[in-house]
Design a protein around this motif. Structure first.
Motif, PDB file in Angstrom:
ATOM      1  N   LYS A   1      35.096  22.058 -38.843  1.00  0.00           N
ATOM      2  CA  LYS A   1      35.641  22.732 -40.027  1.00  0.00           C
ATOM      3  C   LYS A   1      34.944  24.065 -40.248  1.00  0.00           C
ATOM      4  CE  LYS A   1      36.399  22.209 -45.000  1.00  0.00           C
ATOM      5  NZ  LYS A   1      36.264  21.317 -46.182  1.00  0.00           N
ATOM      6  N   THR A   2      33.626  24.084 -40.079  1.00  0.00           N
ATOM      7  CA  THR A   2      32.864  25.327 -40.227  1.00  0.00           C
ATOM      8  C   THR A   2      33.293  26.349 -39.188  1.00  0.00           C
ATOM      9  OG1 THR A   2      30.966  24.052 -41.040  1.00  0.00           O
ATOM     10  CG2 THR A   2      30.543  26.306 -40.312  1.00  0.00           C
ATOM     11  N   LEU A   3      33.488  25.897 -37.944  1.00  0.00           N
ATOM     12  CA  LEU A   3      33.957  26.790 -36.884  1.00  0.00           C
ATOM     13  C   LEU A   3      35.300  27.414 -37.239  1.00  0.00           C
ATOM     14  CD1 LEU A   3      33.152  24.998 -33.485  1.00  0.00           C
ATOM     15  CD2 LEU A   3      32.241  27.181 -34.291  1.00  0.00           C
ATOM     16  N   LEU A   4      36.203  26.585 -37.770  1.00  0.00           N
ATOM     17  CA  LEU A   4      37.536  27.070 -38.115  1.00  0.00           C
ATOM     18  C   LEU A   4      37.458  28.136 -39.210  1.00  0.00           C
ATOM     19  CD1 LEU A   4      40.400  26.405 -37.147  1.00  0.00           C
ATOM     20  CD2 LEU A   4      40.617  24.836 -39.063  1.00  0.00           C
TER      21      LEU A   4
ATOM     22  N   ALA B   1      27.423  29.349 -26.366  1.00  0.00           N
ATOM     23  CA  ALA B   1      28.061  28.087 -25.985  1.00  0.00           C
ATOM     24  C   ALA B   1      27.367  26.895 -26.638  1.00  0.00           C
ATOM     25  CB  ALA B   1      28.029  27.938 -24.463  1.00  0.00           C
ATOM     26  N   TYR B   2      26.051  26.966 -26.732  1.00  0.00           N
ATOM     27  CA  TYR B   2      25.285  25.886 -27.373  1.00  0.00           C
ATOM     28  C   TYR B   2      25.640  25.780 -28.856  1.00  0.00           C
ATOM     29  CZ  TYR B   2      21.335  23.291 -29.284  1.00  0.00           C
ATOM     30  OH  TYR B   2      20.560  22.394 -29.957  1.00  0.00           O
ATOM     31  N   ILE B   3      25.751  26.924 -29.526  1.00  0.00           N
ATOM     32  CA  ILE B   3      26.111  26.931 -30.952  1.00  0.00           C
ATOM     33  C   ILE B   3      27.487  26.304 -31.152  1.00  0.00           C
ATOM     34  CG2 ILE B   3      26.692  28.426 -32.910  1.00  0.00           C
ATOM     35  CD1 ILE B   3      24.551  30.380 -31.869  1.00  0.00           C
ATOM     36  N   ALA B   4      28.450  26.662 -30.276  1.00  0.00           N
ATOM     37  CA  ALA B   4      29.800  26.112 -30.392  1.00  0.00           C
ATOM     38  C   ALA B   4      29.813  24.598 -30.239  1.00  0.00           C
ATOM     39  CB  ALA B   4      30.722  26.749 -29.347  1.00  0.00           C
TER      40      ALA B   4
ATOM     41  N   LEU C   1      32.355  31.584 -31.297  1.00  0.00           N
ATOM     42  CA  LEU C   1      33.615  31.532 -32.043  1.00  0.00           C
ATOM     43  C   LEU C   1      34.848  31.812 -31.187  1.00  0.00           C
ATOM     44  CD1 LEU C   1      32.561  33.348 -35.346  1.00  0.00           C
ATOM     45  CD2 LEU C   1      32.463  30.916 -34.792  1.00  0.00           C
ATOM     46  N   GLY C   2      34.654  32.179 -29.925  1.00  0.00           N
ATOM     47  CA  GLY C   2      35.786  32.343 -29.024  1.00  0.00           C
ATOM     48  C   GLY C   2      36.491  33.673 -29.115  1.00  0.00           C
ATOM     49  N   MET C   3      35.854  34.679 -29.711  1.00  0.00           N
ATOM     50  CA  MET C   3      36.512  35.984 -29.840  1.00  0.00           C
ATOM     51  C   MET C   3      35.523  37.057 -30.262  1.00  0.00           C
ATOM     52  SD  MET C   3      38.563  35.371 -33.387  1.00  0.00           S
ATOM     53  CE  MET C   3      39.174  33.812 -32.786  1.00  0.00           C
TER      54      MET C   3
ATOM     55  N   LEU D   1      34.819  30.071 -39.921  1.00  0.00           N
ATOM     56  CA  LEU D   1      34.168  31.258 -39.363  1.00  0.00           C
ATOM     57  C   LEU D   1      35.123  32.065 -38.494  1.00  0.00           C
ATOM     58  CD1 LEU D   1      30.665  29.794 -38.405  1.00  0.00           C
ATOM     59  CD2 LEU D   1      31.177  31.386 -40.263  1.00  0.00           C
ATOM     60  N   VAL D   2      35.926  31.374 -37.680  1.00  0.00           N
ATOM     61  CA  VAL D   2      36.910  32.065 -36.848  1.00  0.00           C
ATOM     62  C   VAL D   2      37.930  32.799 -37.726  1.00  0.00           C
ATOM     63  CG1 VAL D   2      38.814  31.764 -35.218  1.00  0.00           C
ATOM     64  CG2 VAL D   2      36.672  30.546 -34.849  1.00  0.00           C
ATOM     65  N   GLY D   3      38.428  32.111 -38.760  1.00  0.00           N
ATOM     66  CA  GLY D   3      39.400  32.724 -39.664  1.00  0.00           C
ATOM     67  C   GLY D   3      38.862  33.963 -40.348  1.00  0.00           C
ATOM     68  N   VAL D   4      37.636  33.875 -40.867  1.00  0.00           N
ATOM     69  CA  VAL D   4      37.010  35.020 -41.539  1.00  0.00           C
ATOM     70  C   VAL D   4      36.813  36.174 -40.565  1.00  0.00           C
ATOM     71  CG1 VAL D   4      34.889  35.835 -42.657  1.00  0.00           C
ATOM     72  CG2 VAL D   4      35.883  33.628 -43.315  1.00  0.00           C
ATOM     73  N   LEU D   5      36.352  35.858 -39.358  1.00  0.00           N
ATOM     74  CA  LEU D   5      36.121  36.894 -38.350  1.00  0.00           C
ATOM     75  C   LEU D   5      37.415  37.599 -37.966  1.00  0.00           C
ATOM     76  CD1 LEU D   5      34.003  38.221 -36.503  1.00  0.00           C
ATOM     77  CD2 LEU D   5      34.551  36.494 -34.786  1.00  0.00           C
ATOM     78  N   VAL D   6      38.487  36.830 -37.792  1.00  0.00           N
ATOM     79  CA  VAL D   6      39.780  37.419 -37.441  1.00  0.00           C
ATOM     80  C   VAL D   6      40.272  38.348 -38.550  1.00  0.00           C
ATOM     81  CG1 VAL D   6      42.219  36.922 -37.032  1.00  0.00           C
ATOM     82  CG2 VAL D   6      40.472  35.559 -35.903  1.00  0.00           C
ATOM     83  N   VAL D   7      40.165  37.899 -39.804  1.00  0.00           N
ATOM     84  CA  VAL D   7      40.618  38.712 -40.940  1.00  0.00           C
ATOM     85  C   VAL D   7      39.816  40.007 -41.032  1.00  0.00           C
ATOM     86  CG1 VAL D   7      40.755  38.840 -43.453  1.00  0.00           C
ATOM     87  CG2 VAL D   7      41.521  36.783 -42.274  1.00  0.00           C
ATOM     88  N   LEU D   8      38.485  39.908 -40.925  1.00  0.00           N
ATOM     89  CA  LEU D   8      37.632  41.089 -41.073  1.00  0.00           C
ATOM     90  C   LEU D   8      37.851  42.095 -39.952  1.00  0.00           C
ATOM     91  CD1 LEU D   8      34.247  39.505 -42.249  1.00  0.00           C
ATOM     92  CD2 LEU D   8      35.918  40.752 -43.626  1.00  0.00           C
ATOM     93  N   THR D   9      37.821  41.626 -38.695  1.00  0.00           N
ATOM     94  CA  THR D   9      37.965  42.554 -37.574  1.00  0.00           C
ATOM     95  C   THR D   9      39.365  43.168 -37.517  1.00  0.00           C
ATOM     96  OG1 THR D   9      38.474  40.683 -36.101  1.00  0.00           O
ATOM     97  CG2 THR D   9      36.205  41.456 -36.149  1.00  0.00           C
ATOM     98  N   SER D  10      40.374  42.365 -37.778  1.00  0.00           N
ATOM     99  CA  SER D  10      41.747  42.863 -37.723  1.00  0.00           C
ATOM    100  C   SER D  10      42.043  43.812 -38.882  1.00  0.00           C
ATOM    101  CB  SER D  10      42.750  41.694 -37.732  1.00  0.00           C
ATOM    102  OG  SER D  10      42.517  40.846 -36.637  1.00  0.00           O
ATOM    103  N   SER D  11      41.483  43.522 -40.068  1.00  0.00           N
ATOM    104  CA  SER D  11      41.657  44.405 -41.211  1.00  0.00           C
ATOM    105  C   SER D  11      40.990  45.759 -40.961  1.00  0.00           C
ATOM    106  CB  SER D  11      41.064  43.774 -42.481  1.00  0.00           C
ATOM    107  OG  SER D  11      41.743  42.584 -42.814  1.00  0.00           O
ATOM    108  N   TYR D  12      39.802  45.706 -40.363  1.00  0.00           N
ATOM    109  CA  TYR D  12      39.089  46.932 -40.027  1.00  0.00           C
ATOM    110  C   TYR D  12      39.883  47.767 -39.010  1.00  0.00           C
ATOM    111  CZ  TYR D  12      35.499  50.028 -38.115  1.00  0.00           C
ATOM    112  OH  TYR D  12      34.803  51.131 -37.680  1.00  0.00           O
TER     113      TYR D  12
END
Length: 299
Positions: free
Chosen positions: A277-280, A268-271, A74-76, A282-293
């Motif tokens: 669209k799924t990647l986008l 890298a293989y998963i990416a 996911l790049g982060m 997942l990245v959005g959800v991950l950013v919201v969760l980690t940043s909110s925490y």
């Protein structure tokens, strides 16, 4: 007709290899230099008995594996995940950030080479972000190691990233517009991302990847390119940390490296296989969760 097509394809492939090979060579050269240095350090530590292989060491391996798996796909989140764990174990912020960046030299190098192997690299975007990213990370490492308290700016970054993550999720479900991705702010984003990655112990991926995706860049190429550039960003930040703070907690570094190197090719293989669209999403959800925490902890 087919002969003409083949004639055009062969030079294109050859040219592609010619352009990518300098990046690969530089990564390999820098990795050989740092590996040689750390072999020397580990030999000294083993002789002194300062590296302990207890249950905590295996916890570092597990943390490195899952952090790099998420980061490669996911790049982060490598820096955020590892730094959070180290802080929870009582490691001081300066040493936590230095340990994470040191381990990232090895994991991001393998991840970058893997992304190149799976054709996840946008060369123009890479050169737009790598130089300013290095400048920002070098400055940030110096500020954290010698001058600044990184916790001062983290609440503002976290709040911004929560909003940006929500926008990415919205963008994933919005009707697609055929607009050319913007690149003119990429260098500035990399400068900003490299600076706060070094100061906060993580942030390169959330800041750079998220913003580039919000501008319409291809998710697979963006994740691969940002991950590859992260090797250089991390490398030079770590050089500053080593110069000012030295190298401490080698058991932490070794555990994170072992887990991260195992997971890097898989991420890298998963990416390369997951739908953009799924990647986008997942990245959005991950950013919201980690940043909110992070925001919740800081406030």
């Amino acid at each position: 007709m087919s002969n003409k097509v083949e004639a055009l394809e062969i030079p294109a492939k050859a040219n592609k290899k010619k352009i990518l090979s300098p990046i690969v060579c530089v990564i390999l050269f820098l990795k050989i230099v740092i590996i040689g240095y750390f072999i020397y350090l580990f030999n000294q530590s083993f002789e002194a008995g300062s590296v302990l292989f207890d249950r905590t060491f295996f916890l570092f391996i597990i943390a490195g594996f899952f952090a790099q798996l998420i980061d490669g796909a996911l790049g982060m989140a490598y820096g955020i995940s590892c730094t959070t764990l180290l802080l929870s174990l009582g490691i001081p912020p300066k040493l936590a950030s230095a340990s994470v960046h040191t381990s990232e030299i090895f994991t991001t190098g393998v991840s970058g080479l893997s992304h190149i192997r799976f054709n996840n690299l946008d060369k123009k975007l890479f050169f737009s972000i790598v130089f300013t990213g290095v400048i920002g990370a070098t400055a940030g490492a110096y500020l954290l190691a010698d001058i600044l308290d990184g916790s001062m700016v983290k609440p503002y970054i976290s709040a911004y990233l929560v909003i940006l993550g929500a926008y990415l999720i919205y963008k994933a479900f919005r009707k697609k517009e055929n607009k050319k991705p913007k690149r003119k702010y990429a260098s500035f984003l990399a400068l900003f991302g490299g600076l706060f990655d070094a100061v906060g112990g993580g942030g390169w991926g959330p800041i750079v990847t998220s913003n580039l995706l919000s501008q319409g860049h291809n998710p697979r190429k963006t994740i691969g390119t940002v991950n590859t550039a992260e090797f250089f960003v991390t490398y030079f930040a770590t050089v500053v940390f080593i110069f000012i703070l030295g190298v401490q907690h080698l058991d932490i570094v070794l555990g994170l490296v072992i887990g991260g190197v195992i997971a890097a090719p898989l991420g890298a293989y998963i990416a390369s296989k997951v739908n953009p669209k799924t990647l986008l999403i997942l990245v959005g959800v991950l950013v919201v969760l980690t940043s909110s925490y992070n925001l919740f902890q800081l406030l």
